[in-house]
Structures are given as C-alpha cells and as structure tokens.
Design an enzyme around this catalytic site. Structure first.
Site, short mmCIF file in Angstrom:
data_model
loop_
_atom_site.label_atom_id
_atom_site.label_comp_id
_atom_site.label_asym_id
_atom_site.label_seq_id
_atom_site.Cartn_x
_atom_site.Cartn_y
_atom_site.Cartn_z
N CYS A 113 0.87 -1.18 -0.08
CA CYS A 113 0.01 0.10 0.00
C CYS A 113 0.86 1.28 0.04
O CYS A 113 2.13 1.18 0.08
CB CYS A 113 -0.96 -0.06 1.20
N ARG B 99 1.41 1.94 -5.91
CA ARG B 99 1.91 0.84 -4.89
C ARG B 99 0.74 0.07 -4.64
O ARG B 99 0.75 -0.86 -3.82
CB ARG B 99 2.32 1.80 -3.63
N TRP C 278 -3.56 -1.85 -1.36
CA TRP C 278 -3.48 -3.18 -2.22
C TRP C 278 -3.69 -4.22 -1.19
O TRP C 278 -3.05 -4.63 -0.33
CB TRP C 278 -2.04 -3.33 -2.70
N ASN D 123 0.67 0.61 6.09
CA ASN D 123 1.22 -0.31 5.33
C ASN D 123 2.23 -1.51 5.81
O ASN D 123 3.11 -1.01 6.47
CB ASN D 123 2.09 0.46 4.18
N GLY D 124 1.76 -2.74 5.36
CA GLY D 124 2.45 -3.77 6.03
C GLY D 124 1.57 -4.82 6.33
O GLY D 124 0.32 -5.01 5.86
N GLU E 272 12.40 -12.56 -19.05
CA GLU E 272 12.08 -11.16 -18.80
C GLU E 272 10.91 -10.78 -19.93
O GLU E 272 9.95 -10.13 -19.31
CB GLU E 272 13.22 -10.05 -18.76
N LYS F 227 7.13 -9.59 -19.10
CA LYS F 227 6.37 -8.43 -19.41
C LYS F 227 5.27 -8.40 -20.24
O LYS F 227 4.04 -7.88 -19.96
CB LYS F 227 7.36 -7.72 -20.56
N GLU G 238 2.19 -9.84 -17.68
CA GLU G 238 1.73 -9.05 -16.65
C GLU G 238 1.04 -7.94 -17.09
O GLU G 238 0.01 -7.30 -16.40
CB GLU G 238 3.01 -8.67 -15.79
N HIS H 50 12.27 -31.33 -25.24
CA HIS H 50 12.18 -31.99 -23.94
C HIS H 50 10.85 -31.87 -23.43
O HIS H 50 10.35 -32.31 -22.51
CB HIS H 50 13.03 -31.75 -22.81
N LYS I 24 3.47 -2.27 -7.17
CA LYS I 24 4.84 -1.97 -7.58
C LYS I 24 5.90 -2.54 -6.41
O LYS I 24 6.97 -3.17 -6.75
CB LYS I 24 5.26 -0.28 -7.53
C1 F6R Z 1 8.02 -7.01 -13.39
C2 F6R Z 1 7.97 -6.39 -12.04
C3 F6R Z 1 8.13 -7.39 -11.00
C4 F6R Z 1 9.44 -6.93 -9.86
C5 F6R Z 1 9.54 -7.38 -8.51
C6 F6R Z 1 10.87 -7.24 -7.82
O1 F6R Z 1 7.76 -6.06 -14.33
O2 F6R Z 1 8.20 -5.19 -11.92
O3 F6R Z 1 8.74 -8.53 -11.19
O4 F6R Z 1 10.80 -6.89 -10.81
O5 F6R Z 1 8.38 -7.24 -7.94
O6 F6R Z 1 10.54 -5.78 -7.37
P1 F6R Z 1 12.19 -5.18 -6.94
O7 F6R Z 1 12.97 -5.02 -8.04
O8 F6R Z 1 11.53 -3.69 -6.52
O9 F6R Z 1 12.65 -5.91 -5.95
#
Ligand code: F6R
Length: 587
Positions: free
Chosen positions: A2, A27, A75, A101-102, A466, A470, A473, A489, A582
């Site tokens: 949050c 967030r 969140w 938050n937490g 990666e 992208k 998500e 395999h 985030k």
């Molecule tokens: C993907 C993404 C997440 C973050 C992951 C780690 O686009 O943003 O997979 O990479 O949550 O976040 P950080 O780097 O902040 O630890």
C-alpha cells in the site's frame, strides 16, 4: 504494497494528500481514503473503493478541511476490497485515525483481546487493531499511547496516526518504507519520495523502529525510547521525472527514457566499484538474489560472470534463498538486487545472509530504501523514479550494473564504458516512432492469441524470461519462456499451426537457436525473430543491433514496447495491471 502519505503544516492538507496519493497509486490501487483535521476540530474520514481518481469524483477529497491529515492507497492483503476495509481506520470513538502499510502478524490475538475489552471493529483488516490499541492507552497522552501501541505489534509496518485535539502526526516504520519530506510550509510523510517531490527534495530517511513526531513546530525522532537525530539529504530526483509529460502512460515514458538511464547507470563512483570488485575477488561464494525482473537481471548477470570473468555466481530467486542458507558463511558475498529496495522476499534474504555473517551489497534504485539501510553497501542505478508497476528502465540499468562489475573484474572498465556509450543511438532508435509503429503492427497480429512462447539460449534465455514476464503481466496473455535446447524435452508439444514463438538470436549462439526455430517451423509455428540479422525462418522480424554482452538491453526494449501495445489494444491500463503492486512488501 500500500502507499501512505501524511502532511502537517501551514497549508490545507487535503489537496496535498490527494496529489501525494495519486503519485503513490502505483503501490496499490484497489481503494483509497483520506482523514484530516485541525487541532481543534473533529477528524473527518472519506474513503472508498476504486482508483483515486474515481473515488475523488464521488467523495470530493479536496473539500476536506484541516491543516493536518493522513491518506492511504490500498492493495488488499487482509480483508476484501470494500469501503469498510479501505483506510484510514478509526478507533471506537472516531477520535483517532491511522493508516498502515505492511502486515500485523499478531492482529488476531490483539483483536480478540480488544473485543473482550469492549472495542467494536468495523473492518476485516489487520490494521484496525492499531487505532484501537492507541485508544486503549489514550489516558496517558497521544504520544505515550502510540508508543505503547507500537510496542505490541509484530510484523511489518509503516504507520501514521492522528488524533483530534492534537496538532501532530505520529509515524513509525519497521520493515516497511516510510520517509519524511521537509518542506518550508510543513512536514510530509510518505511510503516513497515521488509522493512529495513537488514540494520538497529534502528527505529524512528512517531506520527500523524510528518513531517520528511531527507538528508545525518541527520534528522529533525516537528510537528505543531515546531521542535520536537523523540527517536530512537532498534527493537528486526531479519532479518532471515523476510526471507523464507528453506520454499517455508512465510505462511508455519509462521505456523511452532508457537511452538516458542506461548512460546514468554507468556513472558510478570508481572507488565504490573497486571496493566491490575487491570483495568479489576475495569472496568464497557469490549469490545474486532478486524477484521478478530483478531475478532475470541476476540470471543475465550470472552469464556475464561466467563468460567475461570465468567466475561462478549463483542467481537465486529471493523467495527460495533460505534453501541455500547452509552455504552461507562470513566469506560469502550476497548481491541483493531490487529496484525498490523494499521487496519483502529480498529483505528476508538479506536478513538470512546477515544472520550467517555474510556481506550484503544492494543493487537498487532507491536511496534510503530498507535495502540501502540494511545492506553493508549499495550500488545505485540512478534511473529516477519508476512509477509504472512494470520494471522497464530499471531492468536495463540492473543489467548494465552487473555487466559493469563483470568488466571491472577483468580490468575492462574503460572499454565497457565506451561500449555502453556507443549504444546510445541504438537504444534511442529502438524507442523511435518507426519502431513503435512496427511493434504496434506486431501487437495487432498477436492481440487475440491465448499463448505466446519465447525462446533463447544463454543471455538470450534470460531475455526470453524477462520478455515473457512483461507480456503476461501487462496484457494478460499467457506467455512462457523456454531455453531453446529445452523445446524438444516437452514444450514442442504445444506448437501447432500458427502458434506464435518469439525467438531471440545473437551472434554467439546463432546456429543452435536456428535449429530450434526449424523445430518450431516444422510444426507450423509462427516465428517472430528479435535479432540483428534476418532469417528465412522469421514470419516477422524485429531488427535490433548486435550488442554482444549488451544484447539483453537492446533485445528487451522492443518487447517492452510490444507488451505495452498489447495492453493498450486489450484495454488494460499498462501502469496498473490487475492484482499487482509496485513494491511487494509481503512475503
Ligand atoms: C516485473 C516487476 C516485478 C519486480 C519484482 C521485484 O515487471 O516489476 O517482477 O521486478 O516485484 O521488484 P524489486 O526489483 O523492486 O525488488
């Protein structure tokens, strides 16, 4: 997950809190609320479900009066997404309000105890207990009541509390982010700096268990009962970096910044890099630990170290790191890789490592984050704030930094600097209008697909992982990456007429991945090639420069754009995909 924000000062609080909330919405964005008051007036709380902008239309936050207030964007973890579960929460009398938050781990037992004492709860959240705990001791005064309430909490928390009749905000942090912004007209609290960047660049970073009492007359900080002083830093981030500017979404803005952010990432203090390199040379066992994109950057890093340095490093998902605990000693070096520096799984890994006496170096974008406070040293990405939930520019900066360490280890620092600088135009062109249009066409071809597969080998395998993340998500299309050699395999069974497969090829392993593409083609697959050279096997070609060790940068950028275009075509807000946040501050 949050975001919280608070303000006390000489201005009307609600417009500042609303702006702060909007800047923090990445967030969490399932509900939001604001509580304000004057020292002499009642607390008024407005909250609801939806995105801040939608709630604002219904509740008119800006009309809330008062020069002090707290706000929250949620969140959900404990309790469904409902108006009642939205923050701020109040005590039974409605005179105390909190945002949190937490996670309060012992909220169940605290709630039972408080119910027995006659407290009435209105929400299903863990957070509401905090307001009632403060109420329980309020006879001793607001400050003491907060301190004893905070003492009872187990878990992770950043909390802000206000009380009717008091002209102060009381905040605490433990394992959840909270920073203080000092403006001329007042004091801000926030989960993250962009929240108040418009009003001040003066930031006070807090340590675990710091309790901050801020009023119009100034700030006091306590830790373990003693008053302590915390320095005030000036951040280099700019408010313009935290705005969308000409772009429709932060995601595209941040993708487009990469020619600049990659250059900023290489601007490191040589002495710091040299010290880290020495530590690497003397270490017995090196781990790169991260989640999501940061893990993929770590995996790419492991290939750099193997190829450039002939050094073995272990890339490990932070959430799996405890399984490797037995290999950790005081000679082990652990790189904790995290854009936010607040990811709970990463911080947990840091604590595991430190518990075993290992050294921890953070690779992060956020100075003052928990990672910079808890690690032994840090390497900063200098990417500026990343607001979109998806990592884009910070992923490429992480890759740059790992590559930089690898090159520094073999005394090729200057050569590497030159290589990166020479890529500026190449990266810039990858985000040009022509490239975007080319990728928009590709997105139109793929938009109705249910599955997209991605293949690569070596460094390109890390890129494929990666790229799949992208796409899935932000477009909600199932995207899955395989190492090219693994196709036969099992995954080949998934390929039928028209199945889209994105293949990343590079000079150093061209033949083997070409064989994999033949395997796909023979089963009717539709191949998108991301490479410097065209091939007859490609049904669609995304041309990128051949960049050797920097291929993970030039090859991911088109897929970031493709993912963005897919999201837009499918009507998804690319900055806020469903169910995600985030900073993932829960394990
Ligand atoms: C993907 C993404 C997440 C973050 C992951 C780690 O686009 O943003 O997979 O990479 O949550 O976040 P950080 O780097 O902040 O630890």
């Amino acid at each position: 997950m949050c975001g919280i924000v608070g303000y006390v000062g000489y201005r009307k609080a609600s417009p500042l809190l609303l702006k702060g909330l909007k800047n923090l919405e990445y967030r969490g964005y399932d509900s939001a609320g604001i509580a304000t008051c004057h020292a002499q007036s009642c607390i008024e709380v407005r909250k609801g479900i939806g995105k801040v902008e939608e709630i604002e239309k219904k509740l008119n936050f800006e009309s809330l009066d008062g020069d002090m207030g707290i706000a929250h964007t949620r969140w959900a973890t404990h309790g469904a997404v409902t108006d009642r579960n939205a923050h701020p929460h109040t005590d039974s009398t409605g005179k105390i309000a909190i945002v949190h938050n937490g996670i309060i781990e012992n909220y169940g037992e605290l709630k039972e105890e408080l119910i027995e004492k006659g407290h009435e709860f209105r929400s299903e959240t863990d957070s509401e207990v905090i307001a009632h705990l403060i109420e329980e001791n309020i006879a001793y005064g607001f400050e003491d009541a907060c301190m004893s309430a905070f003492n009872r909490l187990k878990g992770s928390y950043a909390i802000l509390a206000i009380k009717e009749g008091e002209d102060k905000i009381i905040g605490i942090r433990k394992d959840s982010p909270l920073v203080v912004g000092i403006a001329e007209h007042g004091t801000f609290f926030a989960s993250d700096i962009p929240s108040f960047l418009e009003w001040t660049k003066n930031v006070m970073y807090l340590y675990n268990y710091d309790i901050v009492i801020a009023g119009k007359e100034g700030i006091r900080v306590y830790n373990e009962g003693l008053e302590v002083s915390r320095p005030i830093d000036t951040v280099e981030w700019d408010i313009e970096q935290a705005k969308k500017g000409e772009f429709g979404h932060f995601m595209m803005k941040e993708i487009s910044e990469q020619a600049e952010t990659v250059m900023k990432a290489i601007k490191q203090d040589r002495a710091v890099v040299s010290a880290i390199v020495e530590e690497m040379k003397n270490a017995f066992g090196i781990f790169f630990v991260g989640c999501g994109s940061s893990y993929h950057a770590s995996l790419a890093g492991s290939y750099f170290f193997s190829k450039e340095v002939k050094m073995h490093v272990n890339p490990v998902l932070a959430s799996e790191f405890e399984n490797y605990e037995h290999f950790l000693t005081d000679k082990t070096l652990v790189f904790a890789v995290s854009q936010s520096g607040e990811t709970a799984d990463v911080l947990e890994a840091v604590r595991v490592a430190k518990g075993r006496g290992s050294r921890v170096i953070g690779i992060t974008n956020v100075l003052g984050s928990s990672l910079t406070m808890e690690g032994d040293a840090s390497l900063l990405m200098h990417s500026g704030p990343e607001i979109c939930v998806l990592s884009t520019k910070t992923y490429t900066s992480q890759v740059v930094l790992m590559n930089l360490l690898a090159h520094a280890l073999v005394n090729r620092y200057e050569e590497y600097m030159a290589d990166v600088k020479s890529l500026y135009l190449g990266i810039y062109n990858l985000t040009s209008r022509t490239m975007r249009e080319h990728l928009e066409e590709l997105a139109k071809e793929l938009v109705e697909e249910e599955h997209i597969y991605l293949i690569g080998r070596g460094l390109q395998y890390a890129t494929a992982l990666e790229a799949a993340l992208k796409i899935k998500e932000v477009s909600y299309i199932h995207a899955e990456a395989f190492a090219g050699g693994e196709l036969k395999h099992g995954p080949l069974a998934l390929i039928e007429e028209g199945t889209p497969v994105i293949a990343f090829t590079a000079r150093d392993n061209c033949n083997k991945i070409l064989s994999n593409m033949h395997e796909v083609k023979a089963r009717g697959g539709w191949i998108v090639g991301v490479s410097a050279k065209e091939s007859d096997l490609f049904d669609y070609w995304v041309k990128v420069p051949e960049a050797g060790a920097l291929n993970p940068i030039v090859q991911i950028i088109p897929i970031q754009i493709l993912a963005y275009e897919l999201a837009v075509l499918r009507g998804v807000d690319p900055d806020k995909p469903r169910n995600l946040a985030k900073s993932v501050t829960v394990t």
